[in-house]
Enzyme design. Structure first.
Site, PDB file in Angstrom:
ATOM      1  N   VAL A   2      -9.592   5.148  -1.316  1.00  0.00           N
ATOM      2  CA  VAL A   2      -8.531   6.108  -1.627  1.00  0.00           C
ATOM      3  C   VAL A   2      -7.274   5.279  -1.836  1.00  0.00           C
ATOM      4  O   VAL A   2      -6.838   4.557  -0.939  1.00  0.00           O
ATOM      5  CB  VAL A   2      -8.354   7.176  -0.526  1.00  0.00           C
ATOM      6  CG1 VAL A   2      -9.470   8.193  -0.617  1.00  0.00           C
ATOM      7  CG2 VAL A   2      -8.339   6.569   0.864  1.00  0.00           C
ATOM      8  N   CYS A  49       0.733   2.600  -7.351  1.00  0.00           N
ATOM      9  CA  CYS A  49       1.764   1.574  -7.284  1.00  0.00           C
ATOM     10  C   CYS A  49       1.897   1.020  -8.696  1.00  0.00           C
ATOM     11  O   CYS A  49       1.199   0.084  -9.068  1.00  0.00           O
ATOM     12  CB  CYS A  49       1.373   0.478  -6.302  1.00  0.00           C
ATOM     13  SG  CYS A  49       2.508  -0.931  -6.337  1.00  0.00           S
ATOM     14  N   GLU A  89       3.671   7.341  -5.718  1.00  0.00           N
ATOM     15  CA  GLU A  89       4.331   6.072  -5.992  1.00  0.00           C
ATOM     16  C   GLU A  89       5.217   5.602  -4.836  1.00  0.00           C
ATOM     17  O   GLU A  89       6.003   6.368  -4.289  1.00  0.00           O
ATOM     18  CB  GLU A  89       5.189   6.220  -7.255  1.00  0.00           C
ATOM     19  CG  GLU A  89       6.033   5.016  -7.598  1.00  0.00           C
ATOM     20  CD  GLU A  89       5.207   3.752  -7.840  1.00  0.00           C
ATOM     21  OE1 GLU A  89       4.316   3.783  -8.683  1.00  0.00           O
ATOM     22  OE2 GLU A  89       5.470   2.740  -7.153  1.00  0.00           O
ATOM     23  N   ARG A 105       4.720   4.656  -1.625  1.00  0.00           N
ATOM     24  CA  ARG A 105       4.549   5.431  -0.387  1.00  0.00           C
ATOM     25  C   ARG A 105       5.167   6.814  -0.498  1.00  0.00           C
ATOM     26  O   ARG A 105       5.771   7.343   0.434  1.00  0.00           O
ATOM     27  CB  ARG A 105       5.178   4.695   0.805  1.00  0.00           C
ATOM     28  CG  ARG A 105       4.486   3.408   1.090  1.00  0.00           C
ATOM     29  CD  ARG A 105       4.875   2.895   2.449  1.00  0.00           C
ATOM     30  NE  ARG A 105       4.807   1.459   2.435  1.00  0.00           N
ATOM     31  CZ  ARG A 105       5.700   0.661   2.983  1.00  0.00           C
ATOM     32  NH1 ARG A 105       6.719   1.149   3.632  1.00  0.00           N
ATOM     33  NH2 ARG A 105       5.552  -0.619   2.917  1.00  0.00           N
ATOM     34  N   ASP A 110       7.206   5.618   5.625  1.00  0.00           N
ATOM     35  CA  ASP A 110       6.141   6.015   4.718  1.00  0.00           C
ATOM     36  C   ASP A 110       6.190   7.536   4.573  1.00  0.00           C
ATOM     37  O   ASP A 110       6.368   8.238   5.562  1.00  0.00           O
ATOM     38  CB  ASP A 110       4.790   5.589   5.345  1.00  0.00           C
ATOM     39  CG  ASP A 110       3.653   5.567   4.347  1.00  0.00           C
ATOM     40  OD1 ASP A 110       3.519   6.532   3.586  1.00  0.00           O
ATOM     41  OD2 ASP A 110       2.889   4.578   4.341  1.00  0.00           O
ATOM     42  N   ARG A 155       3.712   9.178   2.599  1.00  0.00           N
ATOM     43  CA  ARG A 155       2.473   9.612   1.947  1.00  0.00           C
ATOM     44  C   ARG A 155       1.738  10.677   2.744  1.00  0.00           C
ATOM     45  O   ARG A 155       1.027  11.476   2.187  1.00  0.00           O
ATOM     46  CB  ARG A 155       1.550   8.409   1.713  1.00  0.00           C
ATOM     47  CG  ARG A 155       2.005   7.553   0.582  1.00  0.00           C
ATOM     48  CD  ARG A 155       1.157   6.323   0.470  1.00  0.00           C
ATOM     49  NE  ARG A 155       1.377   5.402   1.573  1.00  0.00           N
ATOM     50  CZ  ARG A 155       0.725   4.260   1.723  1.00  0.00           C
ATOM     51  NH1 ARG A 155      -0.188   3.917   0.862  1.00  0.00           N
ATOM     52  NH2 ARG A 155       0.990   3.464   2.741  1.00  0.00           N
ATOM     53  N   LYS A 201      -5.194   6.279   6.520  1.00  0.00           N
ATOM     54  CA  LYS A 201      -6.240   6.860   5.675  1.00  0.00           C
ATOM     55  C   LYS A 201      -7.530   7.043   6.478  1.00  0.00           C
ATOM     56  O   LYS A 201      -8.189   8.088   6.396  1.00  0.00           O
ATOM     57  CB  LYS A 201      -6.499   5.957   4.456  1.00  0.00           C
ATOM     58  CG  LYS A 201      -5.346   5.960   3.447  1.00  0.00           C
ATOM     59  CD  LYS A 201      -5.592   4.940   2.343  1.00  0.00           C
ATOM     60  CE  LYS A 201      -4.407   4.888   1.385  1.00  0.00           C
ATOM     61  NZ  LYS A 201      -4.503   3.747   0.445  1.00  0.00           N
TER      62      LYS A 201
END
Ligand SMILES: [Zn+2]
Length: 424
Positions: free
Chosen positions: A249, A253, A295, A297, A335, A337, A364
């Site tokens: 995953v 970037c 993009e 994080r 971060d 994300r 993740k």
């Protein structure tokens, strides 16, 4: 003039009065019962902007590209009444339906029926509802210099099936737009639905009043990027936990993935994963790369480039010790994300087990296993693929809890400047 339009049609762009969206829609809107086992019970997601009384969601289709669609209408290049001609657009591969599609809270950020709307909602389409796919599935050949290099070095062998002599790898790929079930998204983030709705409304500058005025609308099509999955091998094998699955995953970037910037490991890790996916398919398994448009994080490239400058100009130079701190100084967080929604796409594909997860990210890993998917081996990026300038990033991540089969860098190691300076 709007007199020639039906009562719920929108006036042409930049003429007539503005209809606010903050009161209840028409009686023609079809209900959505999220998580229902059949498409008929679930109901279609209708985000059309041309027939207000049919809408049953907040927001509209195409994620961030909905804004470009508005520009096209404003410029007179696109009719707001345009209806997509979906002839011959059906998916090349069958995905689902899988039990996960109706398991409570398993999928909250995409529409599992989004690829087959033309099929399962054919009667509603025929009745005049503008129901658009939010997922599209097609075939492609992907050609990467790193894969050609792996062939040249004998690590990969073309087989004419998964990898051609030309160096092209054969894939099935699916583009997925975000479709958020707000009660489920709120639950993932541990907040109330009311709080989520209010913050989404306020932090988009009041872009979607229905978030706070229409609690009856539970589905939101957010104006953000979606994701793309690349499958090496058969999509139907993804559901079988007995078939080996290699998966990565990957979060977007652009600087590294496309332009080859050497400050991070994104592209080398991505191409390593693709190599692993091809090998897995060749030994009877299946490979998967899920690519999310998050993009930098999910902070965006402007923030990312500001952080690069701050890292390289700080006293002592670019060190792993200060890696996360510099991001936090600029963005307020390390971060953004938030991997909580990421496993949804894996559940859409029916995945129960990932034998080899090509990722070192603990966030993740935790999100995937926390969502009920078993993970076997974790595959780190080989040391020789880490660019010199990216050693700062990888050291900082390992010290912060990223998976590594080797030594976790100690404080002394983290304090050593390793990144290049600006202008060199
Ligand atoms: Zn990167």
């Amino acid at each position: 003039m709007t007199s020639d339009l039906s009562p719920d049609a929108l006036p042409p762009a930049s003429s007539g009065h503005i209809r606010l969206t903050s009161h209840s829609g028409g009686l023609d809107a079809l209900p959505i019962r999220w998580g229902a086992p059949t498409p008929a019970e679930r109901g279609p997601v209708v985000g059309t902007t041309s027939r207000r009384s049919h809408r049953n969601v907040i927001g509209t289709h195409s994620g961030s590209y909905s804004v470009y669609r508005a520009l096209a209408v404003a410029a007179g290049a696109l009719s707001r009444e345009h209806r997509a001609d979906l002839t011959d657009t059906a998916p090349t591969d069958v995905v689902g339906p899988h039990p996960q599609w109706s398991e409570p809270d398993r999928i909250v950020s995409l529409d599992p029926w989004g690829a087959v709307t033309s099929d399962v909602f054919a009667d509603r389409l025929a009745a005049g509802h503008d129901i658009r796919p939010t997922i599209a599935i097609t075939k492609a050949h992907v050609i990467l210099p790193e894969i050609a290099d792996a062939i040249a070095q004998g690590r990969l062998r073309p087989d004419g099936r998964f990898l051609l002599d030309s160096g092209a790898a054969l894939v099935t790929k699916a583009a997925v737009e975000p479709v958020w079930y707000l009660p489920g998204v709120a639950q993932r983030f541990g907040c109330t639905e009311a709080a989520l709705r209010r913050v989404l409304f306020e932090e988009t500058g009041g872009m979607y009043p229905e978030l706070v005025t229409r609690s009856d609308l539970e589905v939101f099509l957010p104006p953000i990027g979606g994701q793309t999955v690349y499958i090496f091998g058969s999509a139907t094998d993804l559901v079988n936990p007995e078939v080996e699955l290699t998966a990565r995953v990957h979060d977007e970037c652009n600087g590294s993935d496309v332009f080859g910037s050497d400050i991070c490991t994104c592209r080398p890790y991505l191409t390593h994963a693709i190599e692993e996916c091809i090998l897995c398919a060749q030994r009877g398994g299946v490979g998967l790369v899920a690519y999310s448009r998050k993009e930098g994080r999910a902070l965006g490239e402007v923030t990312k480039f500001l952080v690069y400058n701050a890292r390289k100009r700080q006293v002592g130079g670019d060190t792993a010790e200060q890696y996360f701190a510099r991001t936090e100084c600029v963005a307020g967080v390390q971060d953004m994300r938030f991997q909580e929604l990421m496993p949804d796409v894996l559940h859409w594909l029916g995945i129960r087990k990932i034998h080899r997860l090509v990722s070192m990210s603990n966030m993740k890993y935790d999100a995937i296993t926390g969502s009920g998917i078993e993970v076997g081996e974790r595959v780190n990026i080989p040391d020789e693929l880490i660019p010199a300038d990216a050693q700062v990033e990888i050291d900082a991540k390992m010290a912060a809890g990223y998976f590594t089969p080797g030594q976790v860098p100690d404080a002394a190691e983290l304090g050593k400047a390793k990144g290049r300076g600006l202008g060199t």
